[in-house]
Design an enzyme around this catalytic site. Sequence first.
Site, short mmCIF file in Angstrom:
data_model
loop_
_atom_site.label_atom_id
_atom_site.label_comp_id
_atom_site.label_asym_id
_atom_site.label_seq_id
_atom_site.Cartn_x
_atom_site.Cartn_y
_atom_site.Cartn_z
N CYS A 52 0.86 -1.18 0.00
CA CYS A 52 0.00 0.00 0.00
C CYS A 52 0.89 1.23 0.00
O CYS A 52 2.12 1.12 0.02
CB CYS A 52 -0.86 0.00 1.25
SG CYS A 52 0.13 -0.13 2.73
N CYS A 94 3.57 1.54 2.61
CA CYS A 94 4.82 0.83 2.35
C CYS A 94 5.74 1.71 1.50
O CYS A 94 6.94 1.78 1.74
CB CYS A 94 4.55 -0.47 1.59
SG CYS A 94 3.67 -1.69 2.55
N ASP A 150 -5.55 -27.12 -6.77
CA ASP A 150 -4.22 -27.38 -6.24
C ASP A 150 -4.45 -27.78 -4.79
O ASP A 150 -5.47 -27.43 -4.21
CB ASP A 150 -3.39 -26.09 -6.33
CG ASP A 150 -2.08 -26.20 -5.59
OD1 ASP A 150 -1.42 -27.23 -5.73
OD2 ASP A 150 -1.74 -25.25 -4.85
N ASP A 170 -2.74 -21.28 -5.99
CA ASP A 170 -2.24 -20.11 -5.26
C ASP A 170 -0.77 -19.83 -5.54
O ASP A 170 -0.33 -18.71 -5.39
CB ASP A 170 -2.40 -20.32 -3.76
CG ASP A 170 -1.38 -21.30 -3.22
OD1 ASP A 170 -1.20 -22.35 -3.85
OD2 ASP A 170 -0.76 -21.02 -2.18
N ASP A 211 1.61 -22.97 -9.72
CA ASP A 211 0.30 -23.14 -10.36
C ASP A 211 0.10 -22.16 -11.51
O ASP A 211 -0.84 -22.31 -12.29
CB ASP A 211 -0.83 -22.89 -9.35
CG ASP A 211 -0.76 -23.85 -8.19
OD1 ASP A 211 -0.47 -25.02 -8.43
OD2 ASP A 211 -0.99 -23.41 -7.05
#
Lengths: 806, 59
Positions: free
Chosen positions: A104, A107, A508, A703, A707
């Site tokens: 954000c 940061c 997954d 995730d 993947d």
Amino acid sequence: MTPPGPGACFHCGLPLPAGGGASASIGGAERLFCCNGCRSVCGAIYDAGLDGFYRRMADGTVLSPPPPPPRGMDAYDVEDVRREFVTEHGGRTEVVLLVEGIHCAACAWLIEHAVGKAAGAAAAEVNLAKRRVKVGWDGSKARLSEILGLLARVGYAAVPYTPRRAEESARRIARQSLFRLGFAGFAAMNMMWMSIALWTGAAGGEYRDFFRRLELALALPALLYSGWPFLRGFYYSARGRHLSMDVPIAVGALAVFCYSAYVTLVSPDSGETYFDTLAVFLFVILIGRHLEASSRNKAADATGRMLELQPKFAALLRGDAEEKVSVRALRVGDPVLVRPGERLPVDGLVLDGSGEVDEAIITGEARPVPKSPGSSVTAGTMNMNGALTVRMEKSLSDTSLVRMVRLMEEAQATKAPIQRIADRVVPYFVAATLSAAALTFILWYGQGLERAMLTAASVLIITCPCALGLATPMAMAAAGGEAARHGVIIKNGRALETLARVDHVVFDKTGALTNGSMAVSRIVPADGFEERFLLGHAGAVERLSEHSLARAIVLAAENVGASANGAVVSGFRNFPGRGVSGTVDGAAVLVGNMAFMRERGVSAAGRDENPSVTTVYCAVGGDLAGSFEVGDALRPDAAPTVDALRLEGKTLTMLTGDTKNAAEAVAKAAGGMAVMAGMKPEDKYSAIGEFRKRGETVAMVGDGVNDAPALVHADVGIAVGQGADVSVENADVVLLGNRLLPILAAIRLSRTTITVIKQNIRVSLAYNALMVPLAMAGLITPVLAAVAMPVSSLLVIANASRIRVE
Amino acid sequence: MEVLYWLVPSIIAVGAAMVGVLFWAIKSGQYEDMEGPSHKILMDDDDPRLPGGGKKKRP
């Protein structure tokens, strides 16, 4: 921000482990943290006087826990490694860093100010969208590794970055489209006010021709410059004899322009001009295309970032001496040394040493894999413990990571455009419009060439593809808001239309069906031992280990407050791949696997091993004190989601990089599904390809980095929101809040949306069926057109806003 | 109303100059990050209205 609630970590905002995690007195108050990592980062932030960071965070922001401090960054100071990344501008050194963990604006603030504290007048510029930081400083005052270290202390892992060529060209194209968009906007806005002048009186007066000519002067560059992509698409489409969406756009634009130009220049009294319609039309369509392209670029950026997981330098062994070199200088067959905590720089075979490697980016499994001489290792994976000597076996352009990136780029490029509902109608629509115009021309030819041309053009103008073009985007916009309310982001219209047709859902395992992190699921004290005693001793020793299983046990010990007894551990030793030992309160404590216990003469027989969990044993004073089952727990809503999907008649499959046994156990717990275990990223990719070849419409839920190729390849890629960047950016659908149930809401939403889109197309066709005969009869007046065109669009918009899911 | 003959083209010229400014802004990379700068202005260090009173170091 308001301080996080009592149950949340002061730094990252994640819920505290029951019983409290770490705590420290920082900034004059006692703060609670979920882990030691957060505590030290928070300490560093306060020490640097940057505590304003916490006030700047939006309420409820959840940061990901800080990454482990990277090691060996001093290699970036080696001249030939450094030279690859930095540029020198008149005494100032500049470098672009890729930073993981920017969430954000707070940061960005923290990074800019933290870097500002470095020596050499460093200044940082954060690109929040691309997660890049440009740092410039006086190269003689501070080294690159110091800057990286500074960022690591406040919780961001940064690596220097060199942009790839493909990315450069994508950026140029994005700029081109912004230029065209900007010019179309300028032309459209100016023509708006000129139209007002025309319609409020100038149309009949002496200024009519003046304004019309000015409009023409603006419309010509707008058509040729801003409209160029459509004209080019039209040309290719005509040459290739297929009808794309560019055809009605280009035909419409050309017809409007030629008609209006003719009226303006040749016969001013025979009709009206529509230059303003043309400019606004181009402007609106360009906006849509630009938004679409920028989301595609974002996905490509994330794919490119994957390559940055591969380290930039390696410790090359020459005889007994080691030398830090850039990875590009390595040749196949070179031996390199990899220390604990470093990422593997190459694909190769272990020559010497043993330890465990975290292969999560390849297999998706959080559990480290033991390696010994002869095992193969993959670039980008993390060496957890034990120094490994690795012989490079594959060239840099052929590592698993590079192959994965190539796979994804291929999938992105070749993804067959699924025929959207509106696209299916367009060819017929265009054909019908063009023949209607031709017919009109023939019928009116008896009345003179000019009359015939103008009437035919008015047919083309009035057959507004607007409603047709709007049918999907409007439904999409309405469905998007509704989806967000249910905790899903649907990123494109294609996914929204495809979801309803999905008949095969592929999951997954780790991180999608399960939480993706290790936790102690069961504590089994041996006879005569208390749970608290067991946890206290095991936790005290494991605290000194960095193993992911150890962290789970430490957390469990802290949960019951068993670690608060301040036990002093002496003589700590780490036996990679087996366990750890140490002395607590005078008693020898061993924590490790079954083999480790046997080796040390502790009898740990008679306990059954559950395949889906890892059993860790603990011995105190030579006697078995008990064991822990550490595993990755199923998400609470995994089973209900799987049940509901099965009820809807979908085929379910699990693809995982884990072992068959572990996968079967999770599949059973989730309610049962077909299992394909031991899958590498490319296997997952080709499995999805197989399903699709069978004619199934496949949704993939995943995730991890591993993947990502499968997510791109599936008809609909669904990513878990807190998954890896690259999977989230490349997915079509993102699940927020780490819940799986919203998948069902998304599928129902997709069905409703398709119904609405079909209704909208009918509305649009009905409008045209009414207006085209009028135009052919030459009965269209500008006022009628001005009323009818927006009404059809409004109908479409109003209908789309009905989209709801209960 | 003859004034329109030079006023309108000059307005368009001003608009065209603005387009030039926009092109310059695009070229200088100001549209590469659409998220950061909008927040940055709100995070000014020396703003006394911030809760906590700006850049006061705490012990």
